[in-house]
Structures are given as structure tokens and as C-alpha cells.
Design an enzyme around this catalytic site. Structure first.
Site, PDB file in Angstrom:
ATOM      1  N   THR A 118     -14.559   6.630   6.536  1.00  0.00           N
ATOM      2  CA  THR A 118     -14.218   6.836   7.927  1.00  0.00           C
ATOM      3  C   THR A 118     -15.434   7.279   8.752  1.00  0.00           C
ATOM      4  OG1 THR A 118     -12.034   7.425   7.194  1.00  0.00           O
ATOM      5  CG2 THR A 118     -12.739   8.415   9.256  1.00  0.00           C
ATOM      6  N   ARG A 130       1.041   2.444   5.517  1.00  0.00           N
ATOM      7  CA  ARG A 130       0.475   3.792   5.395  1.00  0.00           C
ATOM      8  C   ARG A 130      -0.544   4.082   6.519  1.00  0.00           C
ATOM      9  NH1 ARG A 130      -4.802   6.329   4.984  1.00  0.00           N
ATOM     10  NH2 ARG A 130      -4.481   8.326   3.982  1.00  0.00           N
ATOM     11  N   VAL A 131      -0.419   5.250   7.104  1.00  0.00           N
ATOM     12  CA  VAL A 131      -1.370   5.716   8.105  1.00  0.00           C
ATOM     13  C   VAL A 131      -1.832   7.105   7.699  1.00  0.00           C
ATOM     14  CG1 VAL A 131      -1.680   6.368  10.526  1.00  0.00           C
ATOM     15  CG2 VAL A 131      -0.291   4.368   9.955  1.00  0.00           C
TER      16      VAL A 131
HETATM   17  N1  ASP Z   1      -9.104  10.195   6.140  1.00  0.00           N
HETATM   18  C1  ASP Z   1      -9.067   8.778   5.958  1.00  0.00           C
HETATM   19  C2  ASP Z   1      -7.640   8.333   5.710  1.00  0.00           C
HETATM   20  O1  ASP Z   1      -6.918   9.030   5.032  1.00  0.00           O
HETATM   21  C3  ASP Z   1      -9.917   8.309   4.811  1.00  0.00           C
HETATM   22  C4  ASP Z   1     -11.365   8.753   4.851  1.00  0.00           C
HETATM   23  O2  ASP Z   1     -11.717   9.717   5.526  1.00  0.00           O
HETATM   24  O3  ASP Z   1     -12.207   8.119   4.179  1.00  0.00           O
HETATM   25  O4  ASP Z   1      -7.252   7.280   6.158  1.00  0.00           O
END
Ligand code: ASP
Length: 325
Positions: A188, A216-217
Site C-alpha cells: 500500500t 474483501r476491503v
Molecule cells: N492495509 C492493506 C490492506 O489490508 C494492505 C497493506 O497495507 O499492504 O488492504
């Protein structure tokens, strides 16, 4: 207009936290990632230096990372179980506490721009799926064929995850299933900014988890979980185990601790991460206050990150000891 106002300008970014091992990150790869981080910082800094808003700086910085195949956002997004790239993003402005978000979008080139359009041009905070895409198109944003988001290494990651019946966060996959080419994948992306008017903003963008399904979110598009900004305290962007960050209201929790307990930004971040750990999660946070003080904290082996201020020098880091201030 230039940034001659009294407030310092500052931009802090992250490109995901996770299991990033020195042995697998070649100097060339590290340089490639630092290069994009520096471009992101420079883009956001140009906005701030010209007297632009913290919101616009956050967008400029995130768009650079969304357009890079190196990060799990926009062009580099991971695949869902069904072989789609389902993107999530959010943005928040600290002075008004207005916010916007999109989730599960598959054809918006820059989801952070769509989140911004939701914030500024709709009566809503979050739009999802086809509706969000229709709205983005009506707003004149760039719509792409979903194939735009295809990258071979992300596809290969999905096949591995399916074979192992795992739903995988980027960095977790790093440690357990190295790709044949030794590639490293990252998470992210996010940015927090302070403009010359003293206003804070925060934004986050992601492809979520490899092999996610059922719509999924995670935390990234959820205001208060992955993103929060309040001029009375701090701007925050998160990366990590999304479900846990949602349950801990991680971004809001961090901001609330600064506002109500008057503690330093790094301490607030560490407290939130400790709580995340208690719940079985890990990850990182970038936190910035209206005085320009910031922290980039993580309880993983690394976090792609960077910062830039009035001097215009882009500082980037990956491992814990790397200085970015
Ligand atoms: N926090 C993000 C999610 O759960 C994943 C990530 O930070 O790499 O979608």
C-alpha cells in the site's frame, strides 16, 4: 503564490511496510524503489512550494506511486482470487475533516483522484464498485481497461497464493514465497502533508491483499482506519494487516491520542502499533502534525518511506535505521 506563510511545509510518504529482507533486496532494486519514492516526494513538494494545498500535495505524491508498477496501488496492484485488480483509496482534509473514498474499483487509473472527487463533488464519503466507476467517469477522471493493471509478477503471485490457499499481504508473501526472479513486492502507498497555510491532509491507496475474495476491503479506504486528518492533531496514513487496523481504528486512534493526551507523534504511533500487535497484526504508520513534526513508525522489518520539507531535499528509507529527517 509561494510558500512564504508562517507554516513550514512537509510531506511524508510510505510505500508499504512488511518483511523486507536485506539479503533479497539488491542495491539496484532498492535504488529503483527509492527513486520512485523520491519522485513522489518531489511531485508533492512542488505543489506545496507553489502554495498549493496539502490535499493536492497528497494526490500528487500518491499518483506517482499509483502509476509505478513497483507498489501495490494503481498500476502495481495485486490480484484478487478472481484475477481482478480491485483498488481502494481514501483521502481526508484536516481543516474541514471532509473525506472521500472508493473501494473495489477496477477501471479507475488513479483511485486517489476518485477519492478526492467523492470528497469534493459528492454528498458522500465512500463509493464502491461500479457506482464509483460511473461517478469517476462522470467526473472526467481517466478510466482504463482493467487489463491496464495487469503485471506478470502480480499474476505469478496470485498463482502461488491460490496454490497455497493463502490470502496474502504483500510482504508476507515476500518471506514465504520468493519469486523465481528474486523480485520484492511492496505494499500500500500513502501520504500525509502540511501546507503553507497550516492545513494537514492524508491519503492512502492500495490493491489490498493477493487472492482476496468476496469483495474483501481492508483499512486503506476506511476513514479512521487507514486514513485520518484533523488540523487539531495529526494526519495519518497506515499500512499493514488491514482487518486489525480496522478493528483498532488505527488512524483515528493515533490522532485522538495526540489530540486528547498531547503526546508526541512518534509515541502515538507506537502506542497504536503496540495495540495492533496485541490484536495479532503488524504494519506501519506515518504521522504528521501542524508544526511539521512527523514520525514514520513500523513494527515490521522494513517500511518504504520518505520525507521532504522546506529545504526540498527528498529523504528516503527502507530499513529501520535509515534516516528520513
Ligand atoms: N492495509 C492493506 C490492506 O489490508 C494492505 C497493506 O497495507 O499492504 O488492504
Amino acid at each position: 503564490m509561494t510558500s512564504t506563510n508562517s507554516s513550514p511545509i512537509r510531506l511524508v510518504i510510505h510505500g508499504g511496510a512488511g518483511t523486507i529482507s536485506r539479503s533479497r533486496l539488491t542495491p539496484e532494486r532498492e535504488q529503483a524503489y527509492r527513486q520512485v519514492l523520491a519522485e513522489s516526494l518531489t511531485a508533492g513538494h512542488a505543489v506545496l512550494k507553489a502554495g498549493g494545498s496539502s490535499v493536492d500535495a497528497v494526490i500528487a505524491a500518491i499518483v506517482v506511486m499509483e502509476d509505478s508498477p513497483l507498489f501495490n496501488a494503481g498500476k502495481g496492484a495485486v490480484f484478487s482470487h478472481e484475477g481482478r485488480n480491485e483498488l481502494d483509496a481514501s483521502i481526508m482534509e484536516g481543516v474541514t475533516r471532509m473525506a472521500g473514498a472508493v473501494a473495489g474499483v477496477t477501471s479507475i487509473r488513479n483511485p486517489i483522484r476518485a477519492a478526492h472527487a467523492v470528497m469534493t463533488n459528492s454528498a458522500h464519503v465512500m463509493l464502491i464498485g461500479h457506482g464509483a466507476e460511473t461517478f469517476a467517469a462522470e467526473q472526467g477522471l481517466t478510466i482504463v481497461d482493467p487489463a491496464y493493471f495487469y503485471t506478470q509478477h502480480r499474476w505469478d503471485q496470485l498463482q502461488k497464493a491460490i496454490a497455497k490457499e493463502q490470502v496474502v499481504r504483500d510482504h508476507d508473501m515476500e518471506s514465504s514465497a520468493p519469486l523465481p526472479n528474486g523480485d520484492e513486492k511492496y505494499g500500500t502507498v500513502g501520504a500525509v502533508a502540511l501546507d503553507c497555510y497550516g492545513n494537514l491532509a492524508a491519503g492512502t491507496s492500495t490493491g489490498g491483499l493477493t487472492n482476496k475474495r468476496y469483495g474483501r476491503v481492508g483499512d486503506s479506504p476506511i476513514i479512521g482506519a487507514g486514513t485520518y486528518a484533523d488540523n487539531r492533531s495529526v494526519a495519518v496514513s497506515a499500512t499493514g494487516s488491514g482487518e486489525i487496523f480496522i478493528r483498532a481504528a488505527a488512524a483515528f486512534n493515533t490522532a485522538a491520542q495526540v489530540r486528547l493526551q498531547q503526546i508526541p507523534v512518534a509515541e502515538a504511533a507506537d502506542r497504536t502499533l503496540a495495540e495492533i500487535a496485541t490484536l495479532g497484526g503488524d504494519g506501519g504508520l506515518i504521522v504528521l502534525n501542524a508544526a511539521g513534526n512527523f514520525a514514520a513508525r513500523f513494527n515490521t522489518s522494513g517500511m518504504y518511506r520518505g520525507a521532504i520539507g522546506d529545504d526540498g531535499i527528498a529523504r528516503t528509507g527502507v530499513f529501520p535505521a535509515d534516516p528520513i529527517s
